[in-house]
Design a protein around this motif. Sequence first.
Motif, mmCIF file in Angstrom:
data_model
loop_
_atom_site.group_PDB
_atom_site.id
_atom_site.type_symbol
_atom_site.label_atom_id
_atom_site.label_comp_id
_atom_site.label_asym_id
_atom_site.label_seq_id
_atom_site.Cartn_x
_atom_site.Cartn_y
_atom_site.Cartn_z
ATOM 1 N N ALA A 1 49.348 62.709 66.502
ATOM 2 C CA ALA A 1 49.432 63.825 65.559
ATOM 3 C C ALA A 1 48.030 64.411 65.420
ATOM 4 N N ALA A 2 47.727 65.336 66.277
ATOM 5 C CA ALA A 2 46.396 65.937 66.341
ATOM 6 C C ALA A 2 46.526 67.444 66.137
ATOM 7 N N PRO A 3 45.396 68.126 65.946
ATOM 8 C CA PRO A 3 45.469 69.587 65.867
ATOM 9 C C PRO A 3 46.159 70.135 67.119
ATOM 10 N N TRP A 4 46.885 71.223 66.961
ATOM 11 C CA TRP A 4 47.636 71.773 68.076
ATOM 12 C C TRP A 4 46.743 72.223 69.212
ATOM 13 N N ALA A 5 45.609 72.754 68.916
ATOM 14 C CA ALA A 5 44.708 73.199 69.983
ATOM 15 C C ALA A 5 43.731 72.074 70.316
ATOM 16 N N THR A 6 43.784 71.609 71.532
ATOM 17 C CA THR A 6 42.840 70.588 71.964
ATOM 18 C C THR A 6 41.581 71.274 72.473
ATOM 19 N N THR A 7 40.536 70.508 72.694
ATOM 20 C CA THR A 7 39.278 71.123 73.113
ATOM 21 C C THR A 7 38.803 70.664 74.482
ATOM 22 N N ALA A 8 39.364 69.602 75.039
ATOM 23 C CA ALA A 8 38.857 69.107 76.317
ATOM 24 C C ALA A 8 40.003 68.936 77.289
ATOM 25 N N PRO A 9 39.842 69.352 78.534
ATOM 26 C CA PRO A 9 38.733 70.142 79.049
ATOM 27 C C PRO A 9 38.829 71.607 78.644
ATOM 28 N N ALA A 10 40.004 72.092 78.295
ATOM 29 C CA ALA A 10 40.174 73.458 77.822
ATOM 30 C C ALA A 10 41.226 73.427 76.730
ATOM 31 N N PRO A 11 41.248 74.433 75.858
ATOM 32 C CA PRO A 11 42.261 74.446 74.813
ATOM 33 C C PRO A 11 43.663 74.359 75.409
ATOM 34 N N ALA A 12 44.517 73.588 74.755
ATOM 35 C CA ALA A 12 45.895 73.434 75.228
ATOM 36 C C ALA A 12 46.836 73.333 74.045
ATOM 37 N N LEU A 13 48.057 73.779 74.250
ATOM 38 C CA LEU A 13 49.109 73.691 73.241
ATOM 39 C C LEU A 13 50.371 73.150 73.897
ATOM 40 N N LEU A 14 51.078 72.298 73.186
ATOM 41 C CA LEU A 14 52.408 71.858 73.604
ATOM 42 C C LEU A 14 53.375 72.524 72.648
ATOM 43 N N VAL A 15 54.173 73.458 73.160
ATOM 44 C CA VAL A 15 55.105 74.214 72.328
ATOM 45 C C VAL A 15 56.519 73.718 72.601
ATOM 46 N N ASP A 16 57.153 73.195 71.564
ATOM 47 C CA ASP A 16 58.518 72.672 71.643
ATOM 48 C C ASP A 16 59.458 73.777 71.188
ATOM 49 N N VAL A 17 60.318 74.259 72.093
ATOM 50 C CA VAL A 17 61.185 75.401 71.798
ATOM 51 C C VAL A 17 62.618 74.994 71.458
ATOM 52 N N ARG A 18 62.819 73.709 71.130
ATOM 53 C CA ARG A 18 64.167 73.251 70.763
ATOM 54 C C ARG A 18 64.516 73.694 69.342
ATOM 55 N N GLU A 19 65.779 73.517 68.991
ATOM 56 C CA GLU A 19 66.268 73.877 67.665
ATOM 57 C C GLU A 19 65.796 72.878 66.615
ATOM 58 N N ASP A 20 65.886 73.275 65.347
ATOM 59 C CA ASP A 20 65.408 72.452 64.235
ATOM 60 C C ASP A 20 66.026 71.055 64.212
ATOM 61 N N ASP A 21 67.332 70.948 64.444
ATOM 62 C CA ASP A 21 67.978 69.630 64.386
ATOM 63 C C ASP A 21 67.469 68.715 65.497
ATOM 64 N N GLU A 22 67.204 69.266 66.670
ATOM 65 C CA GLU A 22 66.658 68.471 67.776
ATOM 66 C C GLU A 22 65.237 68.004 67.438
ATOM 67 N N TRP A 23 64.450 68.894 66.871
ATOM 68 C CA TRP A 23 63.069 68.593 66.481
ATOM 69 C C TRP A 23 63.042 67.448 65.470
ATOM 70 N N ARG A 24 63.916 67.514 64.470
ATOM 71 C CA ARG A 24 63.926 66.484 63.422
ATOM 72 C C ARG A 24 64.241 65.103 63.977
ATOM 73 N N LEU A 25 65.089 65.028 65.005
ATOM 74 C CA LEU A 25 65.440 63.734 65.596
ATOM 75 C C LEU A 25 64.267 63.091 66.318
ATOM 76 N N GLY A 26 63.464 63.889 66.992
ATOM 77 C CA GLY A 26 62.326 63.336 67.713
ATOM 78 C C GLY A 26 61.559 64.400 68.464
ATOM 79 N N HIS A 27 60.232 64.289 68.406
ATOM 80 C CA HIS A 27 59.368 65.238 69.106
ATOM 81 C C HIS A 27 58.011 64.589 69.369
ATOM 82 N N ALA A 28 57.238 65.217 70.217
ATOM 83 C CA ALA A 28 55.874 64.763 70.484
ATOM 84 C C ALA A 28 55.045 64.990 69.223
#
Length: 124
Positions: free
Chosen positions: A21-48
């Motif tokens: 559970a870290a800030p969404w934008a990482t700094t090394a080696p370059a900024p990165a985001l992991l965007v989860d595009v699933r629905e709310d119910d899927e997210w609540r069950l489990g996510h990164a």
Amino acid sequence: MTSPHIPSVPIEEVPAEFDAAAPWATTAPAPALLVDVREDDEWRLGHAPGALHIPLVDLPPRLDELDYDAQIYVICRQGGRSVQAVQYLESVGFEAVMVSGGMVAWQQAGRALTGDDPAAAKIY
């Protein structure tokens, strides 16, 4: 699901920072985001733990939450929605790749999961 016209990466190439559970934008080696595009119910069950949740249908009005300078990894359950999200993001100027196999592959690879009940977080 994969498409030869959509850039994709295997689970192993997704930065380990998203397992915490870290800030969404990482700094090394370059900024990165992991965007989860699933629905709310899927997210609540489990996510990164380090993912940003933006359901596919909400992506256009929430573009201001994304960084044009970041490498964006898009993930869904198995890949169908990720293909659509990456196509859209690339069309508006983002660098985005889909995560092959989605959250099913994430769980199979033993990557970290959290959810409404972290002890019971799951994808399938």
